[in-house]
Design a protein around this motif. Structure first.
Motif, PDB file in Angstrom:
ATOM      1  N   VAL A  75      20.320  10.982  16.833  1.00  0.00           N
ATOM      2  CA  VAL A  75      20.681   9.593  16.532  1.00  0.00           C
ATOM      3  C   VAL A  75      22.182   9.525  16.312  1.00  0.00           C
ATOM      4  O   VAL A  75      22.756  10.368  15.631  1.00  0.00           O
ATOM      5  CB  VAL A  75      19.941   9.109  15.255  1.00  0.00           C
ATOM      6  N   GLU A  76      22.812   8.503  16.907  1.00  0.00           N
ATOM      7  CA  GLU A  76      24.246   8.299  16.718  1.00  0.00           C
ATOM      8  C   GLU A  76      24.460   7.005  15.951  1.00  0.00           C
ATOM      9  O   GLU A  76      23.744   6.027  16.155  1.00  0.00           O
ATOM     10  CB  GLU A  76      24.957   8.230  18.067  1.00  0.00           C
ATOM     11  N   TYR A  77      25.441   6.998  15.060  1.00  0.00           N
ATOM     12  CA  TYR A  77      25.733   5.851  14.216  1.00  0.00           C
ATOM     13  C   TYR A  77      27.070   5.247  14.622  1.00  0.00           C
ATOM     14  O   TYR A  77      28.054   5.959  14.768  1.00  0.00           O
ATOM     15  CB  TYR A  77      25.792   6.264  12.740  1.00  0.00           C
ATOM     16  N   TYR A  78      27.060   3.943  14.808  1.00  0.00           N
ATOM     17  CA  TYR A  78      28.254   3.198  15.169  1.00  0.00           C
ATOM     18  C   TYR A  78      28.518   2.132  14.110  1.00  0.00           C
ATOM     19  O   TYR A  78      27.604   1.728  13.402  1.00  0.00           O
ATOM     20  CB  TYR A  78      28.077   2.515  16.532  1.00  0.00           C
ATOM     21  N   VAL A  79      29.755   1.679  14.019  1.00  0.00           N
ATOM     22  CA  VAL A  79      30.103   0.588  13.121  1.00  0.00           C
ATOM     23  C   VAL A  79      30.713  -0.526  13.962  1.00  0.00           C
ATOM     24  O   VAL A  79      31.229  -0.273  15.052  1.00  0.00           O
ATOM     25  CB  VAL A  79      31.090   1.042  12.021  1.00  0.00           C
ATOM     26  N   PRO A  80      30.650  -1.771  13.482  1.00  0.00           N
ATOM     27  CA  PRO A  80      31.208  -2.880  14.247  1.00  0.00           C
ATOM     28  C   PRO A  80      32.706  -2.695  14.498  1.00  0.00           C
ATOM     29  O   PRO A  80      33.449  -2.288  13.616  1.00  0.00           O
ATOM     30  CB  PRO A  80      30.972  -4.095  13.351  1.00  0.00           C
ATOM     31  N   GLY A  81      33.114  -2.959  15.701  1.00  0.00           N
ATOM     32  CA  GLY A  81      34.528  -2.861  16.045  1.00  0.00           C
ATOM     33  C   GLY A  81      34.961  -1.513  16.582  1.00  0.00           C
ATOM     34  O   GLY A  81      36.114  -1.345  16.952  1.00  0.00           O
ATOM     35  N   ARG A  82      34.064  -0.550  16.630  1.00  0.00           N
ATOM     36  CA  ARG A  82      34.412   0.775  17.157  1.00  0.00           C
ATOM     37  C   ARG A  82      33.459   1.142  18.287  1.00  0.00           C
ATOM     38  O   ARG A  82      32.256   0.901  18.200  1.00  0.00           O
ATOM     39  CB  ARG A  82      34.303   1.845  16.079  1.00  0.00           C
ATOM     40  N   LYS A  83      34.014   1.751  19.328  1.00  0.00           N
ATOM     41  CA  LYS A  83      33.178   2.178  20.439  1.00  0.00           C
ATOM     42  C   LYS A  83      32.709   3.621  20.281  1.00  0.00           C
ATOM     43  O   LYS A  83      31.683   3.998  20.822  1.00  0.00           O
ATOM     44  CB  LYS A  83      33.941   2.035  21.759  1.00  0.00           C
ATOM     45  N   ARG A  84      33.476   4.418  19.547  1.00  0.00           N
ATOM     46  CA  ARG A  84      33.102   5.821  19.331  1.00  0.00           C
ATOM     47  C   ARG A  84      32.161   5.915  18.143  1.00  0.00           C
ATOM     48  O   ARG A  84      32.249   5.155  17.193  1.00  0.00           O
ATOM     49  CB  ARG A  84      34.355   6.654  19.069  1.00  0.00           C
ATOM     50  N   ARG A  85      31.284   6.894  18.208  1.00  0.00           N
ATOM     51  CA  ARG A  85      30.330   7.052  17.117  1.00  0.00           C
ATOM     52  C   ARG A  85      31.036   7.550  15.869  1.00  0.00           C
ATOM     53  O   ARG A  85      32.014   8.296  15.938  1.00  0.00           O
ATOM     54  CB  ARG A  85      29.205   7.989  17.516  1.00  0.00           C
ATOM     55  N   VAL A  86      30.500   7.148  14.737  1.00  0.00           N
ATOM     56  CA  VAL A  86      31.065   7.562  13.449  1.00  0.00           C
ATOM     57  C   VAL A  86      30.414   8.853  12.995  1.00  0.00           C
ATOM     58  O   VAL A  86      31.068   9.736  12.462  1.00  0.00           O
ATOM     59  CB  VAL A  86      30.857   6.450  12.399  1.00  0.00           C
ATOM     60  N   ALA A  87      29.101   8.951  13.212  1.00  0.00           N
ATOM     61  CA  ALA A  87      28.363  10.133  12.769  1.00  0.00           C
ATOM     62  C   ALA A  87      27.124  10.298  13.643  1.00  0.00           C
ATOM     63  O   ALA A  87      26.769   9.423  14.421  1.00  0.00           O
ATOM     64  CB  ALA A  87      27.955   9.984  11.308  1.00  0.00           C
ATOM     65  N   GLY A  88      26.473  11.432  13.474  1.00  0.00           N
ATOM     66  CA  GLY A  88      25.231  11.716  14.170  1.00  0.00           C
ATOM     67  C   GLY A  88      24.300  12.491  13.267  1.00  0.00           C
ATOM     68  O   GLY A  88      24.742  13.143  12.319  1.00  0.00           O
ATOM     69  N   SER A  89      22.994  12.375  13.538  1.00  0.00           N
ATOM     70  CA  SER A  89      22.025  13.088  12.709  1.00  0.00           C
ATOM     71  C   SER A  89      20.751  13.321  13.507  1.00  0.00           C
ATOM     72  O   SER A  89      20.611  12.864  14.633  1.00  0.00           O
ATOM     73  CB  SER A  89      21.696  12.296  11.440  1.00  0.00           C
ATOM     74  N   THR A  90      19.829  13.994  12.870  1.00  0.00           N
ATOM     75  CA  THR A  90      18.520  14.196  13.469  1.00  0.00           C
ATOM     76  C   THR A  90      17.640  12.979  13.182  1.00  0.00           C
ATOM     77  O   THR A  90      17.973  12.141  12.351  1.00  0.00           O
ATOM     78  CB  THR A  90      17.851  15.455  12.896  1.00  0.00           C
ATOM     79  N   LYS A  91      16.529  12.878  13.853  1.00  0.00           N
ATOM     80  CA  LYS A  91      15.610  11.752  13.678  1.00  0.00           C
ATOM     81  C   LYS A  91      15.026  11.692  12.258  1.00  0.00           C
ATOM     82  O   LYS A  91      14.944  10.605  11.682  1.00  0.00           O
ATOM     83  CB  LYS A  91      14.499  11.831  14.731  1.00  0.00           C
ATOM     84  N   PRO A  92      14.618  12.813  11.633  1.00  0.00           N
ATOM     85  CA  PRO A  92      14.116  12.719  10.254  1.00  0.00           C
ATOM     86  C   PRO A  92      15.152  12.186   9.259  1.00  0.00           C
ATOM     87  O   PRO A  92      14.806  11.432   8.351  1.00  0.00           O
ATOM     88  CB  PRO A  92      13.709  14.156   9.908  1.00  0.00           C
ATOM     89  N   THR A  93      16.411  12.542   9.446  1.00  0.00           N
ATOM     90  CA  THR A  93      17.448  12.016   8.567  1.00  0.00           C
ATOM     91  C   THR A  93      17.627  10.526   8.791  1.00  0.00           C
ATOM     92  O   THR A  93      17.795   9.763   7.839  1.00  0.00           O
ATOM     93  CB  THR A  93      18.775  12.758   8.801  1.00  0.00           C
ATOM     94  N   SER A  94      17.553  10.098  10.045  1.00  0.00           N
ATOM     95  CA  SER A  94      17.623   8.670  10.340  1.00  0.00           C
ATOM     96  C   SER A  94      16.464   7.920   9.689  1.00  0.00           C
ATOM     97  O   SER A  94      16.663   6.850   9.104  1.00  0.00           O
ATOM     98  CB  SER A  94      17.599   8.455  11.853  1.00  0.00           C
ATOM     99  N   ASP A  95      15.269   8.480   9.767  1.00  0.00           N
ATOM    100  CA  ASP A  95      14.101   7.855   9.135  1.00  0.00           C
ATOM    101  C   ASP A  95      14.276   7.783   7.617  1.00  0.00           C
ATOM    102  O   ASP A  95      13.889   6.796   6.987  1.00  0.00           O
ATOM    103  CB  ASP A  95      12.828   8.624   9.475  1.00  0.00           C
ATOM    104  N   PHE A  96      14.866   8.808   7.028  1.00  0.00           N
ATOM    105  CA  PHE A  96      15.124   8.827   5.588  1.00  0.00           C
ATOM    106  C   PHE A  96      16.101   7.722   5.196  1.00  0.00           C
ATOM    107  O   PHE A  96      15.882   6.989   4.224  1.00  0.00           O
ATOM    108  CB  PHE A  96      15.657  10.202   5.171  1.00  0.00           C
ATOM    109  N   LEU A  97      17.186   7.562   5.966  1.00  0.00           N
ATOM    110  CA  LEU A  97      18.156   6.518   5.672  1.00  0.00           C
ATOM    111  C   LEU A  97      17.547   5.130   5.848  1.00  0.00           C
ATOM    112  O   LEU A  97      17.835   4.214   5.073  1.00  0.00           O
ATOM    113  CB  LEU A  97      19.394   6.678   6.561  1.00  0.00           C
ATOM    114  N   VAL A  98      16.695   4.965   6.843  1.00  0.00           N
ATOM    115  CA  VAL A  98      16.013   3.680   7.040  1.00  0.00           C
ATOM    116  C   VAL A  98      15.090   3.395   5.860  1.00  0.00           C
ATOM    117  O   VAL A  98      15.013   2.259   5.373  1.00  0.00           O
ATOM    118  CB  VAL A  98      15.237   3.676   8.375  1.00  0.00           C
TER     119      VAL A  98
END
Length: 84
Positions: free
Chosen positions: A11-34
């Motif tokens: 999973v890649e994380y983006y923020v508004p106004g930027r085209k490059r990703r800010v961070a990346g993680s595995t799917k379980p970490t993404s599920d945890f943050l959600v």
């Protein structure tokens, strides 16, 4: 087991106004943050960081902490994410 490139993330994380990703993680970490975001839907990135690093509530998840730190260092600590 398949071989992945060196910096492979699920999973890649983006923020508004930027085209490059800010961070990346595995799917379980993404599920945890959600899950954290669903429990606290109005929490900013900094508030979620405080929630996750509170040892009385959660066990430390270094990958999730790194994702939130990347958002904070990019200047989006006051941003309310739209993670689903």
């Amino acid at each position: 087991m398949p071989k992945y490139p060196r910096n492979h993330v699920d999973v890649e994380y983006y923020v508004p106004g930027r085209k490059r990703r800010v961070a990346g993680s595995t799917k379980p970490t993404s599920d945890f943050l959600v899950m954290i975001h669903q429990q606290h839907p109005t929490a900013t990135i900094r508030q979620m960081y405080a929630i996750i690093t509170d040892r009385s509530q959660w066990l430390p998840n270094p990958e999730a902490i790194a994702v939130l730190e990347a958002h904070i260092s990019a200047g989006y600590g006051g941003y309310i994410p739209d993670w689903r």
